[in-house]
Design a protein around this motif. Sequence first.
Motif, mmCIF file in Angstrom:
data_model
loop_
_atom_site.group_PDB
_atom_site.id
_atom_site.type_symbol
_atom_site.label_atom_id
_atom_site.label_comp_id
_atom_site.label_asym_id
_atom_site.label_seq_id
_atom_site.Cartn_x
_atom_site.Cartn_y
_atom_site.Cartn_z
ATOM 1 N N PRO A 156 0.389 -0.854 -0.329
ATOM 2 C CA PRO A 156 -0.092 -0.025 0.177
ATOM 3 C C PRO A 156 0.780 0.886 0.032
ATOM 4 O O PRO A 156 0.071 2.092 -0.440
ATOM 5 C CB PRO A 156 -0.551 -0.263 1.003
ATOM 6 C CG PRO A 156 -0.581 -2.048 1.416
ATOM 7 C CD PRO A 156 0.179 -2.026 0.556
ATOM 8 N N THR A 157 1.803 1.142 0.223
ATOM 9 C CA THR A 157 2.966 2.354 0.550
ATOM 10 C C THR A 157 3.096 3.124 -0.446
ATOM 11 O O THR A 157 3.402 4.195 -0.829
ATOM 12 C CB THR A 157 4.392 2.089 1.623
ATOM 13 O OG1 THR A 157 3.627 1.901 3.047
ATOM 14 C CG2 THR A 157 4.903 3.460 1.579
ATOM 15 N N GLY A 209 8.142 -10.696 1.937
ATOM 16 C CA GLY A 209 7.284 -9.040 2.084
ATOM 17 C C GLY A 209 6.553 -9.769 2.737
ATOM 18 O O GLY A 209 5.924 -10.177 2.403
ATOM 19 N N THR A 210 6.611 -8.752 4.124
ATOM 20 C CA THR A 210 5.504 -8.484 5.193
ATOM 21 C C THR A 210 4.134 -8.244 4.020
ATOM 22 O O THR A 210 3.364 -8.582 5.188
ATOM 23 C CB THR A 210 5.796 -7.506 6.541
ATOM 24 O OG1 THR A 210 5.611 -6.195 5.399
ATOM 25 C CG2 THR A 210 6.982 -8.011 6.855
ATOM 26 N N GLU A 211 3.866 -7.413 2.954
ATOM 27 C CA GLU A 211 2.611 -7.512 2.475
ATOM 28 C C GLU A 211 2.662 -7.954 1.293
ATOM 29 O O GLU A 211 1.556 -7.600 0.458
ATOM 30 C CB GLU A 211 3.062 -5.882 2.023
ATOM 31 C CG GLU A 211 3.320 -4.913 3.327
ATOM 32 C CD GLU A 211 1.988 -5.154 4.603
ATOM 33 O OE1 GLU A 211 0.674 -4.940 4.134
ATOM 34 O OE2 GLU A 211 2.155 -4.904 5.849
ATOM 35 N N ASP A 237 6.746 -4.195 5.429
ATOM 36 C CA ASP A 237 6.138 -2.847 4.319
ATOM 37 C C ASP A 237 6.818 -3.181 2.821
ATOM 38 O O ASP A 237 6.250 -1.834 1.693
ATOM 39 C CB ASP A 237 6.281 -1.790 4.735
ATOM 40 C CG ASP A 237 5.738 -0.508 4.305
ATOM 41 O OD1 ASP A 237 4.097 -1.076 3.929
ATOM 42 O OD2 ASP A 237 5.703 0.272 3.858
ATOM 43 N N VAL A 238 6.725 -4.625 2.274
ATOM 44 C CA VAL A 238 7.029 -4.947 0.567
ATOM 45 C C VAL A 238 6.089 -6.178 0.793
ATOM 46 O O VAL A 238 5.526 -6.754 1.245
ATOM 47 C CB VAL A 238 9.312 -5.137 0.951
ATOM 48 C CG1 VAL A 238 9.051 -5.826 -0.171
ATOM 49 C CG2 VAL A 238 9.724 -3.918 0.786
ATOM 50 N N ILE A 244 12.015 -4.670 -6.661
ATOM 51 C CA ILE A 244 11.432 -2.872 -6.467
ATOM 52 C C ILE A 244 11.465 -2.099 -5.755
ATOM 53 O O ILE A 244 11.784 -0.997 -5.513
ATOM 54 C CB ILE A 244 10.434 -3.440 -7.502
ATOM 55 C CG1 ILE A 244 10.604 -3.523 -8.824
ATOM 56 C CG2 ILE A 244 9.650 -1.183 -7.814
ATOM 57 C CD1 ILE A 244 10.026 -4.192 -9.944
ATOM 58 N N GLU A 245 11.047 -2.756 -4.453
ATOM 59 C CA GLU A 245 10.696 -1.958 -3.467
ATOM 60 C C GLU A 245 11.824 -1.520 -2.621
ATOM 61 O O GLU A 245 12.015 -0.480 -2.169
ATOM 62 C CB GLU A 245 9.316 -2.468 -3.168
ATOM 63 C CG GLU A 245 7.668 -2.715 -3.366
ATOM 64 C CD GLU A 245 6.637 -2.351 -2.897
ATOM 65 O OE1 GLU A 245 6.152 -1.342 -1.905
ATOM 66 O OE2 GLU A 245 6.127 -3.472 -2.381
ATOM 67 N N ALA A 246 13.034 -2.510 -2.625
ATOM 68 C CA ALA A 246 13.725 -2.677 -1.543
ATOM 69 C C ALA A 246 15.424 -2.845 -2.140
ATOM 70 O O ALA A 246 15.251 -3.749 -1.516
ATOM 71 C CB ALA A 246 13.492 -3.566 -0.075
ATOM 72 N N PRO A 247 15.541 -2.007 -3.516
ATOM 73 C CA PRO A 247 16.641 -2.660 -3.926
ATOM 74 C C PRO A 247 18.057 -2.200 -3.075
ATOM 75 O O PRO A 247 18.655 -3.502 -2.784
ATOM 76 C CB PRO A 247 16.970 -2.131 -4.800
ATOM 77 C CG PRO A 247 15.722 -1.478 -5.331
ATOM 78 C CD PRO A 247 14.733 -1.115 -3.690
ATOM 79 N N GLU A 248 18.093 -1.942 -1.979
ATOM 80 C CA GLU A 248 19.101 -1.618 -0.875
ATOM 81 C C GLU A 248 19.103 -2.773 -0.107
ATOM 82 O O GLU A 248 20.288 -2.862 -0.132
ATOM 83 C CB GLU A 248 18.787 -0.368 -0.585
ATOM 84 C CG GLU A 248 17.824 0.005 0.684
ATOM 85 C CD GLU A 248 16.810 -0.103 -0.088
ATOM 86 O OE1 GLU A 248 15.708 0.063 1.426
ATOM 87 O OE2 GLU A 248 16.037 0.552 -1.545
#
Length: 262
Positions: A156-157, A209-211, A237-238, A244-248
């Motif tokens: 959702p974020t 991912g938790t989401e 929160d991914v 894509i959402e947390a590449p780092e």
Amino acid sequence: MTLAFAKPRDVTLHYHLRAGAPGARPVVFLNSLGTDFRIWEGVVDRLADMPVLMMDKRGHGLSDAGETSIATLARDAADLMDHLGLSDALICGVSVGGMIAQALVAARPDLVAGLVLCNTGAKIGDAEGWNTRIENVQTTGLDAMAEAILERWFSPTFHADKPADLAGYRNMLARTTTAGYTATCAAIRDADLSESTRKIAVPTLCIGGTEDPTTTPELVAALADLIPGATLTMIDDVGHLPCIEAPEVVADEIAALLKALE
């Protein structure tokens, strides 16, 4: 980025190979259903010095379509690695890419030094669900289904904060051919890798991912439990595509596993 193609067997495969430092371990990236290899670019940009191979699986991106199964997709990856002279690699796959990685290490252990399995399982979904999705895609097309699929891909974020990115990834999904998408759906439907995956003997990290409502945290945890010695990282929160959402975060986890393999 230069376009590169190879036809090691029955289909032409689109790929990108980045050269690395001499002697560095290669990293091979395998992408998800309805995407092409560009989903990994945020991760690859954060990894220095090692050779990197990204490829479009058959029926996706600029690769040809053709007869498709998880075993065939794993063979494509092996053929391309052989063609490019890559071995003893860290294989990183997301969703169906993670299933392909599991099949690859079972079929060609000489190519695989370690695994990063993102948002995936030894078996994903059931026949009824996949048959319904195949029928819907064939009836209405991917464009009509894109919004529902994107709800599963991203948290959702991400939906709230990155509308332009969301529109771009919607285009990537909707432009996947019906034939390529449904053939891969059928491949996932027909695959249960539990028996071979429980025998995996290389260092393995599972990421979730938790989401993610598709490959849920529980499914990813079950995969980690199935593989001897595997570790588990859950990213808050991914959704379904942490590359894509947390590449780092994904890049840091890959770098840590590469260090452990030295």
